[in-house]
Design a protein around this motif. Structure first.
Motif, short mmCIF file in Angstrom:
data_model
loop_
_atom_site.label_atom_id
_atom_site.label_comp_id
_atom_site.label_asym_id
_atom_site.label_seq_id
_atom_site.Cartn_x
_atom_site.Cartn_y
_atom_site.Cartn_z
N THR A 41 0.83 -1.20 0.00
CA THR A 41 0.00 0.00 0.00
C THR A 41 0.86 1.25 0.00
O THR A 41 0.58 2.22 -0.71
CB THR A 41 -0.93 -0.01 1.22
OG1 THR A 41 -1.74 -1.19 1.20
CG2 THR A 41 -1.83 1.21 1.23
N TRP A 42 1.91 1.25 0.80
CA TRP A 42 2.80 2.41 0.87
C TRP A 42 3.41 2.71 -0.51
O TRP A 42 3.57 3.87 -0.88
CB TRP A 42 3.90 2.13 1.89
CG TRP A 42 4.76 3.32 2.20
CD1 TRP A 42 5.81 3.80 1.47
CD2 TRP A 42 4.64 4.19 3.34
NE1 TRP A 42 6.35 4.91 2.07
CE2 TRP A 42 5.65 5.16 3.23
CE3 TRP A 42 3.79 4.22 4.44
CZ2 TRP A 42 5.85 6.16 4.18
CZ3 TRP A 42 3.96 5.23 5.39
CH2 TRP A 42 4.97 6.17 5.25
N ASN A 43 3.75 1.67 -1.24
CA ASN A 43 4.41 1.84 -2.54
C ASN A 43 3.45 1.92 -3.71
O ASN A 43 3.90 2.02 -4.86
CB ASN A 43 5.39 0.68 -2.79
CG ASN A 43 6.57 0.72 -1.85
OD1 ASN A 43 7.01 1.80 -1.44
ND2 ASN A 43 7.10 -0.44 -1.50
N HIS A 44 2.14 1.86 -3.44
CA HIS A 44 1.19 1.83 -4.55
C HIS A 44 1.12 3.20 -5.22
O HIS A 44 1.05 4.24 -4.56
CB HIS A 44 -0.19 1.42 -4.06
CG HIS A 44 -1.10 1.04 -5.18
ND1 HIS A 44 -1.15 -0.23 -5.71
CD2 HIS A 44 -2.00 1.76 -5.89
CE1 HIS A 44 -2.02 -0.27 -6.69
NE2 HIS A 44 -2.55 0.92 -6.82
N PHE A 45 1.13 3.18 -6.55
CA PHE A 45 1.22 4.42 -7.31
C PHE A 45 0.00 4.68 -8.19
O PHE A 45 -0.56 5.78 -8.17
CB PHE A 45 2.48 4.39 -8.19
CG PHE A 45 2.64 5.59 -9.07
CD1 PHE A 45 3.05 6.80 -8.54
CD2 PHE A 45 2.38 5.51 -10.43
CE1 PHE A 45 3.20 7.92 -9.35
CE2 PHE A 45 2.53 6.62 -11.25
CZ PHE A 45 2.95 7.83 -10.71
N LEU A 46 -0.45 3.67 -8.94
CA LEU A 46 -1.43 3.91 -9.99
C LEU A 46 -2.75 4.41 -9.43
O LEU A 46 -3.25 5.48 -9.83
CB LEU A 46 -1.65 2.62 -10.79
CG LEU A 46 -2.63 2.71 -11.96
CD1 LEU A 46 -2.18 3.79 -12.94
CD2 LEU A 46 -2.75 1.36 -12.67
N ALA A 106 -1.34 15.55 -0.95
CA ALA A 106 -1.28 15.39 0.50
C ALA A 106 -2.18 14.27 1.01
O ALA A 106 -2.07 13.86 2.16
CB ALA A 106 -1.66 16.70 1.20
N ARG A 107 -3.08 13.76 0.16
CA ARG A 107 -3.97 12.67 0.57
C ARG A 107 -3.64 11.37 -0.15
O ARG A 107 -4.38 10.40 -0.05
CB ARG A 107 -5.43 13.04 0.31
CG ARG A 107 -5.96 14.13 1.22
CD ARG A 107 -7.47 14.17 1.22
NE ARG A 107 -8.00 14.62 -0.04
CZ ARG A 107 -8.31 15.88 -0.31
NH1 ARG A 107 -8.13 16.82 0.61
NH2 ARG A 107 -8.80 16.23 -1.48
N ARG A 108 -2.53 11.34 -0.87
CA ARG A 108 -2.13 10.14 -1.58
C ARG A 108 -1.22 9.28 -0.71
O ARG A 108 -0.86 9.65 0.41
CB ARG A 108 -1.39 10.51 -2.86
CG ARG A 108 -2.24 11.19 -3.92
CD ARG A 108 -1.37 11.62 -5.08
NE ARG A 108 -2.15 12.24 -6.16
CZ ARG A 108 -1.60 12.83 -7.21
NH1 ARG A 108 -0.28 12.89 -7.32
NH2 ARG A 108 -2.35 13.37 -8.14
N THR A 109 -0.83 8.14 -1.28
CA THR A 109 0.23 7.35 -0.67
C THR A 109 1.58 8.00 -0.99
O THR A 109 1.67 8.92 -1.80
CB THR A 109 0.22 5.91 -1.19
OG1 THR A 109 0.38 5.93 -2.61
CG2 THR A 109 -1.09 5.22 -0.84
N ALA A 110 2.64 7.50 -0.36
CA ALA A 110 3.97 8.10 -0.56
C ALA A 110 4.39 8.03 -2.02
O ALA A 110 4.95 8.99 -2.56
CB ALA A 110 4.99 7.42 0.33
N ALA A 111 4.14 6.90 -2.67
CA ALA A 111 4.52 6.76 -4.07
C ALA A 111 3.74 7.72 -4.96
O ALA A 111 4.28 8.30 -5.90
CB ALA A 111 4.32 5.32 -4.53
N GLY A 112 2.46 7.90 -4.67
CA GLY A 112 1.67 8.85 -5.45
C GLY A 112 2.11 10.28 -5.22
O GLY A 112 2.15 11.09 -6.15
#
Length: 281
Positions: free
Chosen positions: A201-206, A216-222
């Protein structure tokens, strides 16, 4: 035998080097002067440690880190809460039609994410959860749930049936069997699964960039995508921001390394286990 062990160790060392080399390159590049274009893995004459402070301040890294943590914790909690009873039912109860349900989860496991992004987007939009963390959590739970069910089904299917038979003799029903017997024994399967879900989840981008517009409401990768759009021409600052967004995963990876070997052990096979030891009341 010694030759085989030596070859195995060499392979492991090579894998470690290949894995750590990109991170070493990121770290060294982040210490070069802002605006420069470092070539190769070269240590700078005057390391700019202030690049990390600049990336933290100007890139507003604290918000994406907190958001990623909230999303990851939500995905892990909801996925485990749904996957544990589903895996127990498919792996131990073997109810009527369980093969059909198992096949449906298998379909969800093999579907490529790119094929379901558009339907997920429309569903999240229709629920009024677009551009919210809850919508991202719901979509990621749907993506990760098939694997989580498969993982836990394998564990529950391996628990000796004698434990359930003993508990049934004491009057335990299916829910009591799950809550008081099987769930406490599922720790070796739940803990590594929780770590894997957290890292994924932390690395999820798409889905993070498709369902959420605010970085500011995305995951770190996003959030890193927005960071790259702002600092894409400043390679050292971009590397510093990337390391700051990845750094919280290091303790999680250490935990994963310690917990993964426990999965697969027959948790229910205890020589001293007896019918009187099963807590059903």
């Amino acid at each position: 035998m010694n030759t085989g062990r030596g070859a195995g160790r060499l392979v492991l060392v090579a894998l470690v080097v290949v894995t750590l080399l990109p991170f070493a390159d990121l770290f060294v590049t982040a210490l070069h002067p802002p605006g420069s274009y470092p070539r190769g893995l070269t240590w700078p004459d005057d390391p700019h440690w202030s690049n990390f402070a600049t990336a933290w301040r100007d890139g507003r890294v604290a918000g994406p880190l907190a958001s990623s943590g909230l999303v990851a914790l939500g995905v892990v909690g909801v996925t485990l809460a749904l996957a544990a009873p589903a895996g127990y039912a498919l792996g131990h109860l073997r109810f009527t039609g369980h093969r059909v349900v198992f096949a449906l989860f298998a379909v969800g496991l093999v579907l490529p994410l790119e094929a379901i992004v558009t339907p997920l987007y429309h569903q999240v939009r229709d629920l009024g959860l677009l551009d919210t963390r809850w919508g991202l959590v719901a979509a990621l739970v749907a993506v990760h749930l098939p694997f989580a069910v498969f993982w836990l089904r394998a564990h529950f299917a391996g628990v000796p049936p004698e434990l359930s038979d003993s508990a049934r003799l004491d009057g335990a029903g299916p829910w009591q069997l799950f809550r008081r017997v099987h769930l406490p024994l599922a720790g070796p399967a739940l803990s590594p699964l929780a770590v894997l879900l957290f890292v994924w989840t932390w690395n999820h981008f798409l889905l993070a960039i498709v369902l959420v517009d605010d970085p500011a409401r995305r995951t770190a990768a996003g959030a890193l995508g927005a960071f790259q759009g702002r600092w894409g021409t400043d390679v050292p600052l971009l590397c510093a921001g990337s390391l700051l967004l990845v750094a919280p995963l290091l303790p999680v990876v250490v935990l994963l390394h310690r917990r993964l070997p426990e999965f697969g052990r027959p948790a229910g096979r205890r020589p001293t286990q007896s019918r009187n030891d099963v807590p059903v009341s």
